[in-house]
Design a protein around this motif. Structure first.
Motif, PDB file in Angstrom:
ATOM      1  N   LYS A  27      66.388  33.108  17.981  1.00 38.53           N
ATOM      2  CA  LYS A  27      66.189  33.871  16.825  1.00 38.53           C
ATOM      3  C   LYS A  27      67.730  34.380  16.247  1.00 38.53           C
ATOM      4  CE  LYS A  27      65.785  37.898  19.878  1.00 38.53           C
ATOM      5  NZ  LYS A  27      64.822  38.636  20.847  1.00 38.53           N
ATOM      6  N   ASN A  48      61.441  34.835  17.241  1.00 36.65           N
ATOM      7  CA  ASN A  48      60.753  36.226  17.018  1.00 36.65           C
ATOM      8  C   ASN A  48      59.914  36.587  15.493  1.00 36.65           C
ATOM      9  OD1 ASN A  48      62.198  36.496  19.362  1.00 36.65           O
ATOM     10  ND2 ASN A  48      61.555  38.579  19.470  1.00 36.65           N
ATOM     11  N   ILE A  69      57.613  34.469  20.231  1.00 35.37           N
ATOM     12  CA  ILE A  69      57.431  35.480  21.317  1.00 35.37           C
ATOM     13  C   ILE A  69      57.784  36.914  20.901  1.00 35.37           C
ATOM     14  CG2 ILE A  69      58.815  33.900  22.722  1.00 35.37           C
ATOM     15  CD1 ILE A  69      61.586  35.333  22.353  1.00 35.37           C
ATOM     16  N   MET A 152      57.708  42.338  29.492  1.00 32.12           N
ATOM     17  CA  MET A 152      59.277  42.759  29.307  1.00 32.12           C
ATOM     18  C   MET A 152      59.264  43.742  30.050  1.00 32.12           C
ATOM     19  SD  MET A 152      59.646  42.199  25.404  1.00 32.12           S
ATOM     20  CE  MET A 152      61.484  42.414  25.148  1.00 32.12           C
ATOM     21  N   MET A 189      64.420  37.503  30.901  1.00 26.47           N
ATOM     22  CA  MET A 189      65.451  37.275  29.917  1.00 26.47           C
ATOM     23  C   MET A 189      66.655  37.000  30.400  1.00 26.47           C
ATOM     24  SD  MET A 189      63.619  40.224  27.504  1.00 26.47           S
ATOM     25  CE  MET A 189      64.639  40.388  26.476  1.00 26.47           C
ATOM     26  N   SER A 190      67.786  37.120  29.535  1.00 28.40           N
ATOM     27  CA  SER A 190      69.250  36.995  29.940  1.00 28.40           C
ATOM     28  C   SER A 190      69.462  37.760  31.120  1.00 28.40           C
ATOM     29  CB  SER A 190      70.092  36.932  28.827  1.00 28.40           C
ATOM     30  OG  SER A 190      70.095  35.790  28.105  1.00 28.40           O
ATOM     31  N   ARG A 205      62.477  33.546  29.099  1.00 22.88           N
ATOM     32  CA  ARG A 205      62.751  33.358  27.631  1.00 22.88           C
ATOM     33  C   ARG A 205      64.256  33.852  27.488  1.00 22.88           C
ATOM     34  NH1 ARG A 205      58.590  36.910  28.583  1.00 22.88           N
ATOM     35  NH2 ARG A 205      60.141  38.508  28.032  1.00 22.88           N
ATOM     36  N   ILE A 206      65.116  32.856  27.542  1.00 23.89           N
ATOM     37  CA  ILE A 206      66.500  33.392  27.567  1.00 23.89           C
ATOM     38  C   ILE A 206      67.479  32.900  26.381  1.00 23.89           C
ATOM     39  CG2 ILE A 206      68.701  32.584  28.767  1.00 23.89           C
ATOM     40  CD1 ILE A 206      67.282  32.378  31.149  1.00 23.89           C
ATOM     41  N   GLY A 207      68.065  33.916  25.574  1.00 27.63           N
ATOM     42  CA  GLY A 207      68.737  33.680  24.535  1.00 27.63           C
ATOM     43  C   GLY A 207      70.145  33.823  24.707  1.00 27.63           C
ATOM     44  N   SER A 208      70.574  35.089  24.752  1.00 22.89           N
ATOM     45  CA  SER A 208      72.019  35.292  24.682  1.00 22.89           C
ATOM     46  C   SER A 208      72.972  34.710  25.627  1.00 22.89           C
ATOM     47  CB  SER A 208      72.523  37.010  24.767  1.00 22.89           C
ATOM     48  OG  SER A 208      71.527  37.606  25.520  1.00 22.89           O
ATOM     49  N   ARG A 214      73.574  38.512  19.940  1.00 23.48           N
ATOM     50  CA  ARG A 214      73.259  38.570  18.441  1.00 23.48           C
ATOM     51  C   ARG A 214      73.847  39.869  17.933  1.00 23.48           C
ATOM     52  NH1 ARG A 214      68.935  37.027  21.919  1.00 23.48           N
ATOM     53  NH2 ARG A 214      68.466  39.304  22.037  1.00 23.48           N
TER      54      ARG A 214
HETATM   55  C1  LIG Z   1      65.182  38.423  22.070  1.00 21.94           C
HETATM   56  C2  LIG Z   1      63.997  38.201  23.192  1.00 21.94           C
HETATM   57  C3  LIG Z   1      64.497  37.345  24.394  1.00 21.94           C
HETATM   58  C4  LIG Z   1      65.657  36.820  24.651  1.00 21.94           C
HETATM   59  O1  LIG Z   1      66.706  37.824  25.001  1.00 21.94           O
HETATM   60  P1  LIG Z   1      67.920  37.632  25.789  1.00 21.94           P
HETATM   61  O2  LIG Z   1      68.215  39.111  26.243  1.00 21.94           O
HETATM   62  O3  LIG Z   1      69.002  37.523  24.481  1.00 21.94           O
HETATM   63  O4  LIG Z   1      67.898  36.636  26.762  1.00 21.94           O
HETATM   64  C5  LIG Z   1      63.188  37.178  25.398  1.00 21.94           C
HETATM   65  N1  LIG Z   1      62.121  37.619  24.993  1.00 21.94           N
HETATM   66  C6  LIG Z   1      61.706  38.450  23.852  1.00 21.94           C
HETATM   67  C7  LIG Z   1      60.299  38.754  23.816  1.00 21.94           C
HETATM   68  C8  LIG Z   1      62.749  38.571  22.895  1.00 21.94           C
HETATM   69  O5  LIG Z   1      62.379  39.436  21.954  1.00 21.94           O
END
Ligand SMILES: *Cc1c(COP(=O)(O)O)cnc(C)c1O
Length: 215
Positions: A27, A48, A69, A152, A189-190, A205-208, A214
């Motif tokens: 995202k 998202n 997600i 979460m 997550m991260s 679910r890993i983003g940052s 972000r």
């Molecule tokens: C943004 C998001 C993530 C990823 O978050 P990070 O902390 O960047 O890994 C995972 N799950 C959901 C539901 C999110 O909205």
């Protein structure tokens, strides 16, 4: 910010050892960043926002598995129903019905995860255990396959709190594990994926950590 390729390989290895799948949460990140991970073999990506997902899907390889997600509004399901791989945050029977309806229109059965509220924070979406039971024991929707649960944890440095929240979700997951197709536990997550894996997650679910922070 550039994609952290060595982090990507490290996380892939960690997850492979646990038999867990990585959803790369892209995202707000540009197409080029997604393409970069795609070229390394990554196929599962998470988004998202409906409009952002629709735009990206149209411009990127067709074999990407898109995970929605975010918090999905019923009136937007139709935009992603033709292609979405899995919808993680389903938190009402009404939304489930709409996903089925739009799945039928698109000629597909759509995979969904039910979101359970496990965090201490009031603001997070999700079902409680009774609402979850209500949906799982209710009449099935023909064009949705409920594949498991998503949750979460609290945004907290208190690792024992985070662990206990994941553990409670894991307990619910085990309770329903013998249902048909019920095999996915999306948590982590991260900041907390290692704890999530220890508590039984098989979809993180890993983003940052991959794409940088972000704005
Ligand atoms: C943004 C998001 C993530 C990823 O978050 P990070 O902390 O960047 O890994 C995972 N799950 C959901 C539901 C999110 O909205």
């Amino acid at each position: 910010m550039a994609v952290d390729i060595s982090k990507y390989h490290q996380i892939r290895e960690e997850l492979a050892a646990e038999g867990a799948t990585l959803v790369a949460v892209s995202k707000t990140k540009p197409l080029a960043d997604i393409q970069e991970l795609y070229d390394l073999g990554q196929r599962d990506f998470g988004e998202n926002y409906v409009q952002e997902l629709v735009e990206k899907q149209a411009q990127l390889p067709a074999d990407i598995r898109w995970h929605f997600i975010g918090h999905l509004q019923s009136n937007k399901v139709r935009y992603i129903a033709p292609f979405v791989h899995q919808i993680h945050g389903v938190d009402s029977a009404k939304l489930l019905r709409e996903i089925s309806k739009q799945g039928q229109k698109a000629g597909r059965t759509i995979d969904a995860l039910l979101q359970v509220h496990i965090a201490r924070e009031e603001t997070k979406f999700g079902l409680d255990a009774d609402e979850l039971a209500g949906i799982l024991n209710g009449a099935p929707e023909p064009n949705v396959r409920i594949r498991g649960l998503m949750g979460m944890a609290s945004f907290s440095d208190d690792q024992s709190l985070v662990r206990s929240e994941f553990s409670s979700l894991s307990g619910l997951f085990k309770q329903y594990r013998d249902r048909p197709n019920f095999d996915s536990l999306s948590m982590g997550m991260s900041g907390d994926y290692r704890i999530a894996l220890e508590e039984g997650s098989n979809l993180v679910r890993i983003g940052s950590l991959l794409f940088g922070s972000r704005n």
